[in-house]
Design an enzyme around this catalytic site. Structure first.
Site, PDB file in Angstrom:
ATOM      1  N   CYS A  76       0.520  -1.540  -0.377  1.00  0.00           N
ATOM      2  CA  CYS A  76      -0.495   0.167   0.178  1.00  0.00           C
ATOM      3  C   CYS A  76       1.236   1.107   0.311  1.00  0.00           C
ATOM      4  O   CYS A  76       0.532   2.246  -0.837  1.00  0.00           O
ATOM      5  CB  CYS A  76      -0.853   0.053   0.862  1.00  0.00           C
ATOM      6  SG  CYS A  76      -0.334  -0.620   2.677  1.00  0.00           S
ATOM      7  N   ASP A 101      -8.086   4.877  -1.093  1.00  0.00           N
ATOM      8  CA  ASP A 101      -7.567   3.591  -0.812  1.00  0.00           C
ATOM      9  C   ASP A 101      -7.012   2.592  -1.209  1.00  0.00           C
ATOM     10  O   ASP A 101      -7.382   2.402  -2.507  1.00  0.00           O
ATOM     11  CB  ASP A 101      -8.538   2.189   0.240  1.00  0.00           C
ATOM     12  CG  ASP A 101      -8.194   1.656   0.691  1.00  0.00           C
ATOM     13  OD1 ASP A 101      -6.934   1.072   0.972  1.00  0.00           O
ATOM     14  OD2 ASP A 101      -9.022   0.660   1.582  1.00  0.00           O
ATOM     15  N   HIS A 149      -5.966  -0.018  -1.606  1.00  0.00           N
ATOM     16  CA  HIS A 149      -6.191  -2.333  -0.895  1.00  0.00           C
ATOM     17  C   HIS A 149      -6.898  -2.600  -1.848  1.00  0.00           C
ATOM     18  O   HIS A 149      -7.009  -3.682  -1.819  1.00  0.00           O
ATOM     19  CB  HIS A 149      -6.220  -1.975   0.565  1.00  0.00           C
ATOM     20  CG  HIS A 149      -5.283  -1.466   1.215  1.00  0.00           C
ATOM     21  ND1 HIS A 149      -5.548   0.302   1.630  1.00  0.00           N
ATOM     22  CD2 HIS A 149      -4.481  -2.057   1.435  1.00  0.00           C
ATOM     23  CE1 HIS A 149      -3.670   0.277   2.551  1.00  0.00           C
ATOM     24  NE2 HIS A 149      -3.879  -1.131   2.828  1.00  0.00           N
TER      25      HIS A 149
END
Length: 248
Positions: free
Chosen positions: A80, A205, A207
């Site tokens: 990440c 994000d 992810h």
């Protein structure tokens, strides 16, 4: 060395952008076309977090959404930080006239950290995660962009960092990177919004893992969303990496 670099014919870097990971039709990608492969400005069209917003500050210009596996490399569980660095790098490439270098690959980020002495040789090819400090080193080394690290001792103090974020987006305009201790998932921050009840962060994000999605789907599934500052881990410390890009 400089003369050699000037006379060499640039070589295209062909990358598998998910053909073997997702079983989809392969997308052609190289250093000239990387900006056409990923979702651009995934936050555009996202409604504000509340109707009574007093202040809202977001990035200026364009950036790309880098996420797990977006280049065919399965980095789930550890990549990440690398992906957020790539998102910030894409903003530099698209919005800073002097930033002509393409966003670095995961391997290039690791190589950079080894070359400057921050990591040992064993770091190359590893699955070791990185955070805001490493991000600041990479952006400084590859793009000549120094960074300011804002340290927040625990989540309850994040409201104090909101002013830093408002100021950054108003004066610098670039995405920032955020990571913590207990909440150790690196994330991109593209904006901040404040009303009388509190503040919200516009979070990108990294992810997500799967085929490229459009803006609406990314937003509907929550991969790009406004999150209340109060929803973050109140017991975790946080570091925020603010790239000191050219002033607007």
């Amino acid at each position: 060395m400089e003369e050699t670099e000037k006379t060499e014919t640039p070589q295209k870097e062909c990358i598998d952008w998910g053909r073997y990971v997702y079983g989809q039709t392969p997308m052609a990608a190289n250093k000239e076309t990387w900006r056409d492969v990923l979702v651009n400005n995934a936050h555009v069209g996202l409604p504000p977090p509340s109707a009574d917003c007093d202040r809202c500050s977001v990035i200026s210009g364009e950036c790309l959404y880098y996420h797990y596996g977006c280049d065919g490399k399965d980095d789930r569980g550890w990549g990440c930080g690398y992906r957020t660095i790539q998102t910030i790098s894409s903003w530099l490439c698209l919005n800073q006239p002097v930033s002509v270098r393409h966003p670095p690959s995961v391997n290039e980020i690791q190589q950079t950290l080894v070359e400057i002495g921050d990591k040992p040789d064993s770091f190359l090819g590893s699955r070791e995660w990185i955070g805001t400090f490493e991000a600041s080193l990479v952006l400084d080394q590859l793009y000549d962009v120094p960074c300011r690290i804002v340290h927040v001792r625990y989540g309850g103090e994040l409201d104090q960092a909101v002013e830093d974020l408002h100021h950054h987006f108003l004066t610098r305009g670039s995405p920032v990177m955020m990571g913590g201790e207990r909440d150790n998932s690196s994330k991109g921050i593209l904006g901040v919004s404040t009303n009388k009840h509190g503040s919200y962060l516009l979070v990108m994000d990294p992810h997500y893992y799967g085929c490229p999605l459009d803006n609406n789907t990314l937003q509907t599934q929550g991969w790009v969303s406004w999150k209340p500052v109060s929803s973050l881990d109140q017991c975790s410390f946080y570091n925020i990496c603010l790239p000191l890009t050219a002033k607007k």
